[in-house]
Enzyme design. Structure first.
Site, mmCIF file in Angstrom:
data_model
loop_
_atom_site.group_PDB
_atom_site.id
_atom_site.type_symbol
_atom_site.label_atom_id
_atom_site.label_comp_id
_atom_site.label_asym_id
_atom_site.label_seq_id
_atom_site.Cartn_x
_atom_site.Cartn_y
_atom_site.Cartn_z
ATOM 1 C CE1 TYR A 141 53.153 73.096 53.438
ATOM 2 C CE2 TYR A 141 52.355 71.696 51.658
ATOM 3 C CZ TYR A 141 52.819 72.909 52.101
ATOM 4 O OH TYR A 141 52.954 73.939 51.211
ATOM 5 C CG ASP A 219 61.990 87.069 60.099
ATOM 6 O OD1 ASP A 219 62.961 86.288 60.195
ATOM 7 O OD2 ASP A 219 61.608 87.792 61.045
ATOM 8 C CG ASP A 243 54.508 76.036 49.387
ATOM 9 O OD1 ASP A 243 54.659 75.735 48.178
ATOM 10 O OD2 ASP A 243 53.469 76.562 49.839
ATOM 11 C CG ASP A 247 55.290 80.085 44.765
ATOM 12 O OD1 ASP A 247 55.689 78.934 44.491
ATOM 13 O OD2 ASP A 247 54.126 80.479 44.523
#
Ligand code: IPM
Ligand code: MN
Length: 351
Positions: A141, A219, A243, A247
């Site tokens: 980021y 993963d 991030d 979600d």
């Protein structure tokens, strides 16, 4: 007590959900004899429209002086063209950096009354209670970004110090909970992840021998998160993995609209925001779920103001409101669903 709270409603449904949070804060102040001074400032796309920048100097100054910052959401199609020179998201990243809030806590708990609201089977979700600790001010980021005619580059960097401090936050949290830490990386491919894994192992061995540590590839973590979510206690990971995985984890709780977050640094000041975005598709209709924001207020009361009783009362009020059926469209199949205001009111009346 006296406290200054900066309020940044932002864009889309941000103003609608923060309005309920402000009502709650005022009610709590009144009930418990506190003096909360709330200062609203423009931020994100709304600030770009007003001033040309997503984080105007006055907004930043108010946040730096405050005991805590409460944020709704930012962004929207109006400001997101790939060619755009300024973006609301730059304001959020800049604010996180300026406040030094490197540790983003994202708790995920399943409310028994909402076991049916998720797309996942209820028996998998029962008793899920985990916390993500997402590194928030480093990684891809914040690395150098370059664009050339036929290529683009985002650099991912982590320093030893950045990994040490986030691992310590996560380990301390695990100590207070079930004593289990999972560290998530991609050390089979990324050099930053190999550093992450080595530093994490060392910090845990030297400083937290009583907390169990498991390393997991990202993963695989994405899979186990929906295969056996109950087994997780505290999960620590770098910025972008956190991030994405949070979600995903929000669907354990039933809706993105339910998840709060606290972003903390070394001091007491924190930034509190729901993990959802500005939801432009439903903005302005008064139907957004305010619970993620109200639960973020509970985190604010706890972590920045040290008001544990008030924080627990708010948590319980949200829980009781859900139990009583005050559910917005994202967490009910019944018609008509609660509006944002009705859900907020259901919490207020239980405080
Ligand atoms: C979040 C958001 C932000 C992030 C965006 C809006 C920059 O998705 O807080 O999860 O990626 O950190
Ligand atoms: Mn996100």
């Amino acid at each position: 007590m006296k406290a200054h709270i900066a309020v940044l409603p932002g864009d889309g449904i941000g103003p609608e959900v923060t309005a309920e949070a402000v009502r709650c804060l005022n009610r709590i102040a009144e009930r418990h004899g506190h003096q909360f001074t709330l200062t609203e400032q423009p931020f994100g796309g709304a600030a770009i429209d007003l001033t040309g920048e997503p984080l105007p100097p006055q907004t930043l100054e108010t946040c730096l002086k405050a005991d805590a910052v409460l944020l709704g959401a930012i962004g929207g199609p109006k400001w997101s063209a790939p060619e755009a020179k300024v973006r609301p998201e730059q304001g959020l990243l800049g604010l996180r950096r300026a406040l030094g809030v490197y540790a983003n806590l994202r708790p995920v708990k399943v409310h028994p009354a909402l076991l049916g609201a998720s797309t996942l089977k209820p028996e998998i979700l029962q008793d899920v209670d985990l916390v993500f600790v997402r590194e928030l001010t480093g990684g891809i980021y914040f690395g150098e970004k370059r664009r050339e005619a036929d290529s683009a580059t985002d650099v991912c960097t982590y320093t030893v110090g950045e990994v040490e401090r986030i691992v310590r936050v996560a380990a301390r949290l695990a100590q207070q909970r079930r004593g289990k830490l999972v560290s998530i990386d991609k050390s089979n491919v990324l050099e930053t992840s190999r550093l992450w894994r080595q530093v994490t192992s060392r910090v845990m061995r030297e400083e937290f021998p009583a907390v169990s540590l498991e390393h997991m590839l990202v993963d695989s973590a994405a899979m186990h998160l929906i295969r056996r979510p109950r087994e997780f206690d505290v999960l620590v990971t770098e910025n972008m993995f956190g991030d994405i995985l949070t979600d995903e984890a929000s669907m354990l709780a039933g809706s993105l609209g339910l998840l709060p977050s606290a972003s903390l640094g070394d001091g007491r000041r924190g930034l509190y925001e729901p993990i959802h975005g500005s939801a432009p598709d439903i903005a302005g209709r008064g139907i957004a779920n305010p619970y993620g924001t109200l639960l973020s207020v509970a985190l604010l009361l706890r972590h920045s103001l040290g008001l544990i009783g008030e924080s627990e009362a708010l948590d319980q009020a949200v829980s009781a409101a859900i139990e009583a059926g005050a559910r917005t469209a994202d967490i009910t199949a019944h018609d008509p669903p609660a509006t944002t205001r009705q859900a907020g009111e259901a919490v207020l009346s239980r405080l």
